[in-house]
Design a protein around this motif. Structure first.
Motif, PDB file in Angstrom:
ATOM      1  N   LEU A   1       0.722  -1.417  -0.020  1.00 49.70           N
ATOM      2  CA  LEU A   1       0.137   0.123   0.013  1.00 49.70           C
ATOM      3  C   LEU A   1       0.744   1.193  -0.119  1.00 49.70           C
ATOM      4  N   GLY A   2       2.348   1.206  -0.064  1.00 50.22           N
ATOM      5  CA  GLY A   2       2.986   2.420  -0.058  1.00 50.22           C
ATOM      6  C   GLY A   2       3.276   3.180   1.063  1.00 50.22           C
ATOM      7  N   LEU A   3       3.015   2.185   2.341  1.00 49.35           N
ATOM      8  CA  LEU A   3       3.014   3.204   3.380  1.00 49.35           C
ATOM      9  C   LEU A   3       4.063   2.848   4.425  1.00 49.35           C
ATOM     10  N   ASN A   4       5.097   2.372   3.931  1.00 48.33           N
ATOM     11  CA  ASN A   4       6.502   2.007   4.338  1.00 48.33           C
ATOM     12  C   ASN A   4       6.873   3.205   5.378  1.00 48.33           C
ATOM     13  N   ASN A   5       6.935   4.183   4.981  1.00 49.64           N
ATOM     14  CA  ASN A   5       7.502   5.464   5.765  1.00 49.64           C
ATOM     15  C   ASN A   5       6.783   5.946   6.998  1.00 49.64           C
TER      16      ASN A   5
END
Length: 225
Positions: free
Chosen positions: A67-71
Motif C-alpha cells: 500500500l506504499g505506507l512504509n515511511n
C-alpha cells in the motif's frame, strides 16, 4: 479522499491513506487528527502480535509495503524484522517457518527479509523441494504459496539455482493454473496475472501501489496476496 480497509489477523483495520503524497493536500485539522489516529492504530497492531507470531507480522509488513505506507512505520518494521530474523534464522539458517513445510509462509519470510537487506539463504526452501530440485507435488495446490514463491524468486542472486529453477517452473505452472478459471477464485487469479506480467521490483512504484489499492478496494475480501 479514499481510504483502504485491510483485514489482518481476522481483525478489520483502516489503513491510513491511499498514498502518503495525499497527506499534503488534505485540508483541516480534523483530517490530520484522523490520519494520525489511523497511523497509531496500525502501529498498535505490531504490539498486539505475540513475539512468536512471525507470520502475522510478515503479513502486516507485506500489506503495508504493497500500500506504499512504509515511511509511516519504519521503526516498527525494523524492530519486527530484527526479532523475526533472530528467531527464524538462529538455527543454522533453518527457520521455524520453513520447517513446517508452509510454502506461502516460507516464501513470504524469504522475500520480506531479503527486501530489507537481511542475510537469508535460498536453502530455507530445501524442505519444500524434491530430489530433482523442484517443488514437491503437495505444494501444487497452494496457488497463493506458489505466487509468493514467484515473488521471492525474483530476488534471486547470481548462482542461486534453487530460486532460478523454481521461477522457471512457477512461471509455467501458474500460467497453466490461471487458465483453469474454476480452480482458483477471481481475486487470486488477478494477482497471478499481474505477477506474471512483470516482477514488482521492475514496476514504477506509484503504479504498483495504485494497482494493489484498486484491486483490494474492489474485492473487499481477505484475499490480499
Amino acid at each position: 479522499m479514499r481510504w483502504v480497509s485491510a483485514a489482518c489477523f481476522g481483525v478489520s483495520i483502516a489503513a491510513v491513506m491511499v498514498l502518503p503524497s495525499i497527506e499534503g493536500r488534505l485540508q483541516g485539522e480534523c483530517y490530520r487528527i484522523q490520519i494520525h489516529k489511523l497511523i497509531e492504530d496500525v502501529k498498535d497492531l505490531f504490539g498486539e502480535c505475540k513475539e512468536s507470531c512471525s507470520l502475522d507480522k510478515l503479513k502486516l509488513i507485506d500489506r503495508i509495503q504493497k500500500l506504499g505506507l512504509n515511511n509511516h512505520f519504519e521503526k516498527e518494521i525494523k524492530e519486527a524484522l530484527d526479532t523475526i530474523a533472530s528467531v527464524e534464522l538462529e538455527n543454522n539458517s533453518n527457520p521455524c517457518i520453513s520447517s513446517e513445510g508452509d510454502l506461502y509462509a516460507t516464501a513470504l519470510l524469504f522475500k520480506i527479509l531479503r527486501q530489507h537487506g537481511y542475510k537469508v539463504s535460498q536453502d530455507i526452501f530445501g524442505s519444500l523441494m524434491d530430489e530433482m530440485g523442484t517443488l514437491k507435488k503437495n505444494t501444487f495446490g497452494d496457488v497463493k504459496g506458489m505466487l509468493e514463491m514467484l515473488e521471492a524468486s525474483n530476488l534471486a542472486l547470481e548462482g542461486e539455482n534453487i530460486l532460478e529453477q523454481a521461477k522457471a517452473f512457477l512461471m509455467v505452472t501458474l500460467r497453466e493454473t490461471n487458465t483453469r478459471c474454476d480452480d482458483i477464485d477471481n481475486c487470486i487469479s488477478k494477482h497471478v496475472t499481474y505477477a506474471l506480467e512483470l516482477p514488482s521490483q521492475r514496476r514504477v512504484q506509484w503504479f504498483n501501489v495504485k494497482w494493489h489499492i484498486k484491486s483490494y478496494e474492489k474485492d473487499h475480501t481477505d484475499c490480499f496476496c
